[in-house]
Scaffold this motif. Structure first.
Motif, PDB file in Angstrom:
ATOM      1  N   ALA A 192      51.259  29.637 -13.078  1.00 46.51           N
ATOM      2  CA  ALA A 192      51.332  28.837 -11.849  1.00 46.51           C
ATOM      3  C   ALA A 192      50.129  29.123 -10.953  1.00 46.51           C
ATOM      4  O   ALA A 192      49.503  28.197 -10.415  1.00 46.51           O
TER       5      ALA A 192
ATOM      6  N   LEU B  41      49.990  25.522  -9.381  1.00 46.63           N
ATOM      7  CA  LEU B  41      51.272  24.813  -9.459  1.00 46.63           C
ATOM      8  C   LEU B  41      52.359  25.747  -8.934  1.00 46.63           C
ATOM      9  O   LEU B  41      52.116  26.955  -8.755  1.00 46.63           O
ATOM     10  N   SER B  42      53.563  25.207  -8.744  1.00 47.94           N
ATOM     11  CA  SER B  42      54.670  26.096  -8.379  1.00 47.94           C
ATOM     12  C   SER B  42      55.239  26.704  -9.670  1.00 47.94           C
ATOM     13  O   SER B  42      55.086  26.147 -10.758  1.00 47.94           O
TER      14      SER B  42
ATOM     15  N   GLU C 137      57.524  24.285 -11.381  1.00 49.11           N
ATOM     16  CA  GLU C 137      56.874  23.252 -12.209  1.00 49.11           C
ATOM     17  C   GLU C 137      56.560  23.816 -13.598  1.00 49.11           C
ATOM     18  O   GLU C 137      56.789  23.159 -14.619  1.00 49.11           O
TER      19      GLU C 137
ATOM     20  N   GLY D  59      59.777  24.372 -15.442  1.00 43.56           N
ATOM     21  CA  GLY D  59      60.349  23.087 -15.829  1.00 43.56           C
ATOM     22  C   GLY D  59      59.729  22.560 -17.110  1.00 43.56           C
ATOM     23  O   GLY D  59      60.435  22.099 -18.012  1.00 43.56           O
TER      24      GLY D  59
END
Ligand code: FES
Length: 161
Positions: A50, A55-56, A59, A62
């Motif tokens: 991340a 990104l988180s 994310e 996921g």
């Protein structure tokens, strides 16, 4: 793929991230490379990836959990990938899957108690002309009858002694 290191190495994950972060489709490339290196995508890899990609964690997590290609636990010493797609189903893959689950005592996605085999489902191995198909320890096999599966499993166990 036979030389997995199961030990999670954050520095190695960070190095993979920084090497691939600017490539198109970087997240998938990084996840695949981590799995090639460790045999699975360790939970602790998500924050490192991340950060590399801005990104988180959610994310990254996921995507890693959406695609069935990625494992989240270290695999057994050998991975059995059994095709469950249509052409194989038409040639006995349902009965084969039941047989394999019974022989190994595991469900799809699980590893035998002795750590020897992980059973995974795949959806077409590109070997539809010789269905039902499976990959055992990286080797593709076609026309796998119940008896042929037992033979291959026995050979594999024998080869380890
Ligand atoms: S459907 Fe099984 S190999 Fe293609």
């Amino acid at each position: 793929m036979d030389q997995h290191q199961n030990g999670f190495d954050p520095a190695a994950v960070a190095a993979i991230g920084s090497r691939l972060k600017d490539r198109p489709g970087a997240l998938m490339l990084i996840l695949h490379e981590i799995q090639d290196r460790f045999g699975y995508v360790p939970r602790g890899a998500a924050p490192i990836i991340a950060q590399a990609l801005n990104l988180s964690r959610a994310e990254v997590h996921g995507v890693a959990t959406f695609y069935h290609d990625f494992r989240h636990q270290p695999p057994g010493r050998d991975v059995i990938r059994l095709c469950r797609a249509e052409a194989c189903q038409a040639m006995g893959a349902v009965a084969l899957a039941e047989h394999v689950r019974g022989r190994l005592g595991v469900e799809f996605g699980e590893t035998t108690r002795d750590g020897a085999f992980t059973l995974e489902a795949v959806y077409c191995l590109g070997n539809c002309g010789c269905s039902p198909a499976m990959v055992l320890a990286g080797e593709l096999h076609g026309r796998v009858s119940l008896a042929r599966f037992d033979e291959l499993l026995a050979e594999r166990k024998e080869g380890r002694r």
